[in-house]
Design a protein around this motif. Structure first.
Motif, short mmCIF file in Angstrom:
data_model
loop_
_atom_site.label_atom_id
_atom_site.label_comp_id
_atom_site.label_asym_id
_atom_site.label_seq_id
_atom_site.Cartn_x
_atom_site.Cartn_y
_atom_site.Cartn_z
N GLN A 50 0.82 -1.20 0.00
CA GLN A 50 0.00 0.00 0.00
C GLN A 50 0.86 1.26 0.00
O GLN A 50 0.51 2.26 -0.59
CB GLN A 50 -0.92 0.01 1.22
N GLU A 51 2.00 1.19 0.66
CA GLU A 51 2.87 2.35 0.71
C GLU A 51 3.82 2.40 -0.48
O GLU A 51 4.57 3.34 -0.63
CB GLU A 51 3.68 2.32 2.01
N ARG A 55 0.28 5.71 -6.43
CA ARG A 55 0.86 7.00 -6.04
C ARG A 55 1.68 6.76 -4.78
O ARG A 55 1.25 7.04 -3.67
CB ARG A 55 -0.25 8.00 -5.76
N ASN A 56 2.85 6.25 -4.96
CA ASN A 56 3.58 5.71 -3.81
C ASN A 56 4.66 6.64 -3.30
O ASN A 56 5.05 7.59 -3.96
CB ASN A 56 4.21 4.38 -4.18
N TYR A 57 5.15 6.30 -2.10
CA TYR A 57 6.17 7.12 -1.45
C TYR A 57 7.34 6.29 -0.95
O TYR A 57 8.18 6.80 -0.23
CB TYR A 57 5.52 7.92 -0.32
N ARG A 64 5.43 10.53 -6.99
CA ARG A 64 6.16 11.03 -5.82
C ARG A 64 7.13 12.14 -6.24
O ARG A 64 7.21 13.18 -5.61
CB ARG A 64 6.91 9.90 -5.14
N ASP A 98 -2.69 14.01 -0.73
CA ASP A 98 -2.39 12.68 -1.28
C ASP A 98 -1.41 11.92 -0.39
O ASP A 98 -1.59 10.73 -0.13
CB ASP A 98 -1.82 12.81 -2.69
N ARG A 99 -0.38 12.61 0.08
CA ARG A 99 0.59 11.97 0.97
C ARG A 99 -0.07 11.55 2.28
O ARG A 99 0.17 10.46 2.80
CB ARG A 99 1.76 12.92 1.26
N GLU A 101 -3.32 10.93 2.86
CA GLU A 101 -4.26 9.82 2.64
C GLU A 101 -3.51 8.51 2.44
O GLU A 101 -3.92 7.47 2.98
CB GLU A 101 -5.15 10.11 1.43
N ASN A 102 -2.45 8.56 1.66
CA ASN A 102 -1.70 7.34 1.39
C ASN A 102 -1.17 6.72 2.68
O ASN A 102 -1.23 5.50 2.86
CB ASN A 102 -0.54 7.66 0.44
#
Length: 544
Positions: A50-51, A55-57, A64, A98-99, A101-102
């Motif tokens: 999920q992370e 739209r990942n980090y 990102r 977005d960050r 929520e992620n």
């Protein structure tokens, strides 16, 4: 709205993760969606995934790089950028959202894992504690990165709707960032002890090898990761603020335990080799944004008179005159516009006329197999040097600084040569001057590092500046955190007089909480504002 107070992903997890996972990882890792029995090992992978997808980090994805890292590369000045009045220090609320929520979707996955574990028999827990612990290390890494950026935030009672099914009770209060860092220091110390004394069964080894794409089943690396992460956090809050005593004690403990200190043992991800197929999407993020050299970065790599830092040739390409030239905050916007090229800046100059240096195309924009660092040996060695230099631990600061330079240089040459796990991988799109450079060797790097150490009168400045160079455009959030907490490197930040919003006329100290959180968790948001003003100018407790 999938906000902290209205999060529904926890319910989806327990129902099979239908709305909270990404099919891309099914090639190599068992997808919780595809199994009727969602075990703790699958839920651990769900936390990582999920992370780390969409739209990942965790991976340096296009999203990102373009929406998040771009902000902090400007703030930390690790990327060259246009000094356009009115937008220099602005951070878009939608990107912060977005960050935010992620992270909380990922946290909901972890809450589901905790709930599953807590309901198991003692025999089941004996097997599954491993997966819960590893997932928690990863969560704490991302939690503290969030606190670095936002300060106070919901955590201890956050993302519980999937377990309680009570909407009102899931409205989580904001937690004091002091308590978040304290919790991370404590839990990582406990997790280190638990992991370092664990004896894995053959079944656990097999499951970990198939489900762990962070460290590929390397359990010893997980132990070093937990301790190295604790060292990072401890050093970050050791200089000033409410946690100095606890943090300095943690620094000493961490320095006596296994750490990630060799470049071949980094915690790092390979987007394509891991089966996620980001290559062009990710690579083009560097081509489209942050692709102009930073003059302060070049200055730091030309600190030794008459000699370039070995990293310089694999980080930047020379301009048409054969020189390294970057953008800086001291330039006028019109000057920058007149000296921009059509290579990627939308300017009028042709490639043969280019004034500014760009990111090396073999290392960055032509690299289909870019390494995404999570925590590197270079960072850890520089952390050790900083701790010793500040008197928080015994040792030789210069020796650790030199080790940091060697690990950092090795890392960037591996990027340039596309060498992972003993194999080389091709680059498909390079500039006309893109080249693969041979690593100069540890002895040459050590000799340069000796000169570099001597060139700085302030040794802490030497350590922090070269660590900042290492983070560069790849880990700009870490670079910005270091600038805020140490004041190094010394950078120029002119006020943006054309910015209409007074909150963004000067360099921010933090990112504001997203407006969607205010809309969905109003009462707790308003209470949090009384404890920590939701302004970019609000200085966090550990900042200098």
């Amino acid at each position: 709205m999938k906000k902290i107070s209205l999060i529904i992903c926890g319910l989806a997890v327990m129902a099979g993760l239908a709305s909270c996972s990404d099919d891309q990882y099914t090639v190599l890792y068992d997808d919780p969606n595809k199994t009727s029995d969602v075990g703790c090992d699958k839920l651990m992978t769900g936390v990582f995934i999920q992370e780390s997808t969409g739209r990942n980090y965790a991976y340096n994805s296009y999203w990102r790089m373009y929406t998040w890292d771009n902000i902090f590369a400007k703030y930390a000045q690790t990327a060259g950028y246009n000094n356009e009045s009115g937008s220099v220090y602005y951070a878009a609320d939608s990107y912060a959202d977005d960050r935010w929520e992620n992270f909380y979707i990922m946290l909901a996955q972890f809450r589901a894992l905790e709930d599953k574990y807590n309901k198991e028999t003692p025999e089941q827990q004996a097997n599954d504690k491993l997966y819960k612990d590893l997932a928690e290390v990863f969560v704490l890494d991302n939690l503290t990165q969030m606190a670095d950026i936002f300060g106070d935030m919901p955590y201890f009672k956050a993302s519980t709707l999937g377990q309680t099914s009570q909407l009102a009770g899931s409205m989580a209060p904001f937690d004091d960032d002091v308590e978040i860092y304290r919790h991370a220091l404590t839990r990582l110390g406990e997790l280190y002890k638990e992991l370092s004394t664990a004896k894995l069964t053959e079944l656990q080894k097999k499951v970990l090898a198939s489900q762990d794409f962070i460290n590929k089943g390397d359990f010893q690396k997980w132990i070093a990761y937990a301790n190295s992460l604790r060292l990072r956090i401890a050093v970050h809050v050791a200089a000033q603020g409410a946690l100095t005593s606890e943090a300095r004690a943690a620094v000493k403990e961490c320095m006596a335990r296994p750490l990630i200190v060799e470049d071949n043992n980094n915690v790092e991800l390979y987007a394509d080799l891991d089966g996620f197929n980001y290559w062009e999407n990710f690579r083009d993020a560097f081509k489209d944004i942050n692709n102009v050299a930073s003059q302060p970065m070049i200055d730091a790599m030309q600190k030794v008179a008459g000699e370039n830092d070995p990293r310089l040739q694999v980080m930047y390409e020379k301009n048409a005159a054969g020189k390294y030239v970057g953008k800086s905050r001291t330039e006028e916007a019109n000057f920058q516009a007149n000296h921009s090229s059509d290579w990627n800046e939308g300017g009028k100059l042709k490639w043969a006329e280019r004034y500014y240096s760009y990111l090396d195309s073999c290392t960055y924009t032509g690299n289909d197999y870019f390494i995404s660092p999570v925590l590197t040996a270079a960072e850890v060695n520089f952390l050790k040097a900083e701790a010793i230099q500040n008197g928080w631990a015994a040792g030789d600061a210069k020796a650790e600084f030199i080790k940091g330079m060697v690990a950092s240089t090795s890392f960037y040459y591996r990027q340039n040569n596309h060498e992972y796990d003993g194999a080389s991988h091709p680059s498909t799109k390079m500039s006309p001057t893109g080249t693969v450079a041979a690593y100069p060797g540890d002895d040459a790097v050590k000799a340069y590092a000796e000169k570099l150490w001597t060139a700085y009168g302030d040794k802490l400045e030497a350590i922090m500046t070269q660590k900042w160079v290492h983070f560069g455009v790849i880990q700009p959030t870490q670079a910005w955190t270091d600038v805020r907490r140490t004041g190094f490197p010394k950078l120029t930040y002119p006020a943006d007089s054309q910015q209409q919003n007074a909150d963004f006329r000067n360099l921010p100290n933090r990112v504001m909480w997203p407006n969607t959180e205010k809309a969905s968790n109003t009462a707790n948001y308003e209470a949090a504002e009384k404890a920590q003003a939701n302004k970019p100018s609000t200085k966090l407790f550990w900042a200098k």
